[in-house]
Design a protein around this motif. Structure first.
Motif, mmCIF file in Angstrom:
data_model
loop_
_atom_site.group_PDB
_atom_site.id
_atom_site.type_symbol
_atom_site.label_atom_id
_atom_site.label_comp_id
_atom_site.label_asym_id
_atom_site.label_seq_id
_atom_site.Cartn_x
_atom_site.Cartn_y
_atom_site.Cartn_z
ATOM 1 N N GLU A 126 45.757 32.411 38.498
ATOM 2 C CA GLU A 126 46.336 33.148 39.625
ATOM 3 C C GLU A 126 46.286 34.661 39.402
ATOM 4 O O GLU A 126 46.581 35.439 40.303
ATOM 5 N N ARG A 127 45.892 35.100 38.217
ATOM 6 C CA ARG A 127 45.750 36.535 37.980
ATOM 7 C C ARG A 127 44.571 37.106 38.766
ATOM 8 O O ARG A 127 44.547 38.289 39.094
ATOM 9 N N ILE A 128 43.593 36.260 39.072
ATOM 10 C CA ILE A 128 42.431 36.669 39.875
ATOM 11 C C ILE A 128 42.338 35.716 41.064
ATOM 12 O O ILE A 128 41.998 34.543 40.896
ATOM 13 N N MET A 129 42.685 36.204 42.257
ATOM 14 C CA MET A 129 42.735 35.316 43.422
ATOM 15 C C MET A 129 41.986 35.912 44.607
ATOM 16 O O MET A 129 41.856 37.129 44.732
ATOM 17 N N LEU A 130 41.522 35.030 45.465
ATOM 18 C CA LEU A 130 40.924 35.412 46.736
ATOM 19 C C LEU A 130 41.691 34.691 47.834
ATOM 20 O O LEU A 130 41.770 33.456 47.833
ATOM 21 N N ASN A 131 42.301 35.465 48.725
ATOM 22 C CA ASN A 131 43.133 34.896 49.802
ATOM 23 C C ASN A 131 44.221 33.975 49.251
ATOM 24 O O ASN A 131 44.538 32.945 49.837
ATOM 25 N N GLY A 132 44.785 34.352 48.119
ATOM 26 C CA GLY A 132 45.877 33.588 47.529
ATOM 27 C C GLY A 132 45.460 32.350 46.776
ATOM 28 O O GLY A 132 46.305 31.599 46.291
ATOM 29 N N VAL A 133 44.140 32.115 46.658
ATOM 30 C CA VAL A 133 43.628 30.935 45.944
ATOM 31 C C VAL A 133 43.106 31.386 44.581
ATOM 32 O O VAL A 133 42.234 32.274 44.501
ATOM 33 N N PRO A 134 43.611 30.817 43.488
ATOM 34 C CA PRO A 134 43.164 31.222 42.144
ATOM 35 C C PRO A 134 41.669 31.004 41.944
ATOM 36 O O PRO A 134 41.059 30.108 42.535
ATOM 37 N N ILE A 135 41.081 31.823 41.101
ATOM 38 C CA ILE A 135 39.665 31.742 40.789
ATOM 39 C C ILE A 135 39.299 30.340 40.294
ATOM 40 O O ILE A 135 40.022 29.728 39.511
ATOM 41 N N ALA A 136 38.184 29.800 40.769
ATOM 42 C CA ALA A 136 37.727 28.467 40.376
ATOM 43 C C ALA A 136 37.218 28.486 38.942
ATOM 44 O O ALA A 136 36.780 29.521 38.427
ATOM 45 N N GLU A 137 37.265 27.318 38.303
ATOM 46 C CA GLU A 137 36.859 27.235 36.903
ATOM 47 C C GLU A 137 35.422 27.717 36.705
ATOM 48 O O GLU A 137 35.138 28.482 35.768
ATOM 49 N N ALA A 138 34.515 27.285 37.570
ATOM 50 C CA ALA A 138 33.105 27.680 37.414
ATOM 51 C C ALA A 138 32.946 29.191 37.506
ATOM 52 O O ALA A 138 32.166 29.797 36.742
ATOM 53 N N ASP A 139 33.674 29.832 38.426
ATOM 54 C CA ASP A 139 33.588 31.283 38.573
ATOM 55 C C ASP A 139 34.217 31.996 37.389
ATOM 56 O O ASP A 139 33.731 33.048 36.952
ATOM 57 N N LEU A 140 35.315 31.444 36.879
ATOM 58 C CA LEU A 140 35.966 32.027 35.698
ATOM 59 C C LEU A 140 35.032 31.995 34.498
ATOM 60 O O LEU A 140 34.877 32.994 33.781
ATOM 61 N N GLY A 170 46.858 41.458 55.095
ATOM 62 C CA GLY A 170 45.405 41.532 55.215
ATOM 63 C C GLY A 170 44.797 40.226 55.686
ATOM 64 O O GLY A 170 43.881 40.218 56.521
ATOM 65 N N MET A 171 45.291 39.118 55.163
ATOM 66 C CA MET A 171 44.791 37.814 55.592
ATOM 67 C C MET A 171 45.107 37.567 57.061
ATOM 68 O O MET A 171 44.282 37.016 57.801
ATOM 69 N N ALA A 172 46.314 37.995 57.498
ATOM 70 C CA ALA A 172 46.671 37.836 58.911
ATOM 71 C C ALA A 172 45.790 38.704 59.805
ATOM 72 O O ALA A 172 45.577 38.395 60.975
ATOM 73 N N GLU A 173 45.239 39.783 59.232
ATOM 74 C CA GLU A 173 44.314 40.645 59.957
ATOM 75 C C GLU A 173 42.928 40.013 60.041
ATOM 76 O O GLU A 173 42.047 40.511 60.754
ATOM 77 N N GLY A 174 42.747 38.886 59.331
ATOM 78 C CA GLY A 174 41.459 38.199 59.336
ATOM 79 C C GLY A 174 40.520 38.660 58.241
ATOM 80 O O GLY A 174 39.320 38.369 58.282
ATOM 81 N N LEU A 175 41.058 39.346 57.234
ATOM 82 C CA LEU A 175 40.240 39.868 56.139
ATOM 83 C C LEU A 175 40.283 38.946 54.929
ATOM 84 O O LEU A 175 41.219 38.150 54.756
ATOM 85 N N HIS A 176 39.278 39.075 54.083
ATOM 86 C CA HIS A 176 39.271 38.389 52.791
ATOM 87 C C HIS A 176 39.842 39.354 51.757
ATOM 88 O O HIS A 176 39.291 40.442 51.544
ATOM 89 N N ILE A 177 40.934 38.959 51.111
ATOM 90 C CA ILE A 177 41.680 39.847 50.217
ATOM 91 C C ILE A 177 41.680 39.301 48.789
ATOM 92 O O ILE A 177 42.185 38.199 48.522
ATOM 93 N N GLY A 178 41.108 40.072 47.883
ATOM 94 C CA GLY A 178 41.175 39.731 46.470
ATOM 95 C C GLY A 178 42.385 40.395 45.833
ATOM 96 O O GLY A 178 42.800 41.480 46.256
ATOM 97 N N THR A 179 42.959 39.762 44.821
ATOM 98 C CA THR A 179 44.085 40.355 44.100
ATOM 99 C C THR A 179 43.902 40.157 42.603
ATOM 100 O O THR A 179 43.441 39.108 42.150
ATOM 101 N N PHE A 180 44.284 41.186 41.859
ATOM 102 C CA PHE A 180 44.311 41.120 40.402
ATOM 103 C C PHE A 180 45.721 41.495 39.970
ATOM 104 O O PHE A 180 46.160 42.628 40.180
ATOM 105 N N THR A 181 46.457 40.535 39.399
ATOM 106 C CA THR A 181 47.864 40.744 39.072
ATOM 107 C C THR A 181 48.179 40.187 37.687
ATOM 108 O O THR A 181 47.391 39.446 37.096
ATOM 109 N N SER A 182 49.354 40.550 37.182
ATOM 110 C CA SER A 182 49.805 40.006 35.900
ATOM 111 C C SER A 182 51.320 40.137 35.801
ATOM 112 O O SER A 182 51.915 41.005 36.444
ATOM 113 N N PRO A 183 51.976 39.286 35.000
ATOM 114 C CA PRO A 183 51.379 38.096 34.374
ATOM 115 C C PRO A 183 51.331 36.963 35.382
ATOM 116 O O PRO A 183 51.707 37.148 36.546
ATOM 117 N N TYR A 184 50.909 35.783 34.950
ATOM 118 C CA TYR A 184 50.908 34.629 35.854
ATOM 119 C C TYR A 184 52.199 33.837 35.661
ATOM 120 O O TYR A 184 52.865 33.949 34.639
#
Length: 416
Positions: free
Chosen positions: A82-96, A62-76
């Protein structure tokens, strides 16, 4: 809550409420938060093994297609975020913190009517809240346990549902037979859904076809996309229908199958062949046959049930150096079956414990006749010249070992 530590402490306290199957609490939470779970296009992934790897391939495509891809996975494996990521980047502390604060407030408002929310339900709600805020092009939700009553199954109209595999795991909750477990996994299939299924046991193919037929869901078997594959010292190479031979970013014949799930899904979504191929190459997934040190050669793999161990053992048969296995198998897993499988590739199997509620203690292992070692002293003394050390048995265990090895300054160039 002001810091990630506050959020982790809050979630940790919720673990005491255990697992409570059912969707009513999640549906009430999302309604209180004014979140439509289908407002952002989604892909839903269930299965016993291969979920995380399938997500990793899909995210990169999806990222190679030029899209923004969110993922929710477990465990870390490396960090909680890293359980909540956007384009492979873990959620920032402020957003968490922002998401946790909103979810906690909603839980407080609802507690008199819905009771206590579990840790995984709260975490799932965090993901829905965050992705509702940032609005990526797609979110890929990995099922936590089963499917039918899993917290993620509030999705009503996923663009695709993927069933990666069915195996014996979590029988106390999902059922004793493969058919019972399968019906829980099939529960993510909604009316009219595009369904992609991996390699399932023969006795499960007709039930899945019937399940899809009853819901007017289209079914595609990902095995049909595999043209050929080969494993050698340079890695794992695969050719898929319409996709030239490509070296996969993840190793092993089971990854050929996981990648096929992603290939079929990406094609259904209309993603380009170039993006699909790039995603096959770029996929990374910590703890899945992950080489964490080359000298000595140390590999982490989260195999934690007989089916996962079989995939690991099949890959280990390609190794040229003597194999040493270090494992910690949780109490609710079939230890003897897993050890018997490991013995196909090496007689040198050492078992240990780590700080985790479901870990077998050294005393329990000794009573079972295991070859017991103490983890920290083993890692400190291990040299492993001309050997391949495999660390496995539990995703939680390899996460701990990964941190310890890095702390002891192992690198891909060897121990400094």
């Amino acid at each position: 809550m002001e810091t990630r530590e506050d959020v982790l402490e809050w979630l940790s306290r919720l673990l005491a409420f255990g697992i409570k199957p059912g969707l009513s609490r999640m549906e009430a939470l999302l309604e209180e938060l004014k979140i439509d779970p289908d407002a952002v296009p989604t892909i839903h992934v269930a299965g016993t093994n291969g979920k995380g790897s399938t997500v990793a391939f899909l995210r990169e495509m999806g990222m190679a297609e030029g899209l923004h891809i969110g993922t929710f996975t477990s465990p870390y494996i490396i960090q909680f975020e890293e359980r909540i990521m956007l384009n492979g980047v873990p959620i920032a502390e402020a957003d968490l913190v922002k998401a946790a604060t909103a979810v906690k407030q909603a839980m407080t408002e609802l507690e008199p009517t819905i009771g206590t929310v579990t840790e995984f339900e709260a975490l799932t709600a965090l993901a829905f809240y965050h992705f509702n805020q940032v609005r990526p092009d797609f979110v890929i939700y990995e099922v936590g346990l089963g499917g039918l009553y899993d917290s993620t199954n509030v999705l009503k109209q996923p663009k695709a549902a993927i069933i990666t595999s069915i195996g014996h795991d979590h029988q106390a909750i999902l059922g004793d037979t493969l058919q019972e477990i399968a019906l829980q996994k099939f529960g993510i299939i909604k009316r009219g859904t595009s369904v992609i299924a991996g390699k399932l046991q023969e006795e499960l193919t007709v039930p899945l076809m019937a399940y899809c037929g009853d819901r007017a869901a289209t079914l595609k078997w990902s095995q049909e996309a595999i043209v050929s594959y080969r494993l050698n010292a340079t890695g794992t190479w695969a050719t898929y229908e319409g996709i030239p031979e490509t070296r996969l970013g993840l190793e092993g014949h089971h990854q050929v199958e996981n990648a096929a799930n992603a290939v079929i899904c990406a094609k259904k979504l209309g993603w380009s062949k170039t993006a699909i191929r790039r995603g096959l190459r770029n996929a990374k997934h910590p703890g899945r046959f992950e080489t964490i040190s080359r000298e000595p050669r140390i590999i982490l793999d989260g195999a934690h049930n007989p089916e996962g161990v079989k995939a690991l053992v099949d890959r280990l048969k390609q190794e040229t150096m003597p194999i040493v296995i270090l494992c910690s198998i949780l109490r609710d897993k079939d230890r003897l079956a897993m050890i018997k499988q490991f013995q196909e590739v090496t007689p040198t199997i050492m078992e240990t414990t780590f700080d985790f509620p479901r870990a077998r203690s050294l005393e329990e292992l000794t009573a079972d006749g295991a070859n017991v070692i103490e983890l920290d002293s083993f890692l400190a003394e291990y040299e492993g010249t001309n050997q391949t050390l495999i660390v496995t048995g539990s995703l939680y265990f390899i996460s701990v070992v990964r941190e310890k090895i890095l702390r002891q300054r192992f690198t891909k160039k060897g121990k400094r």
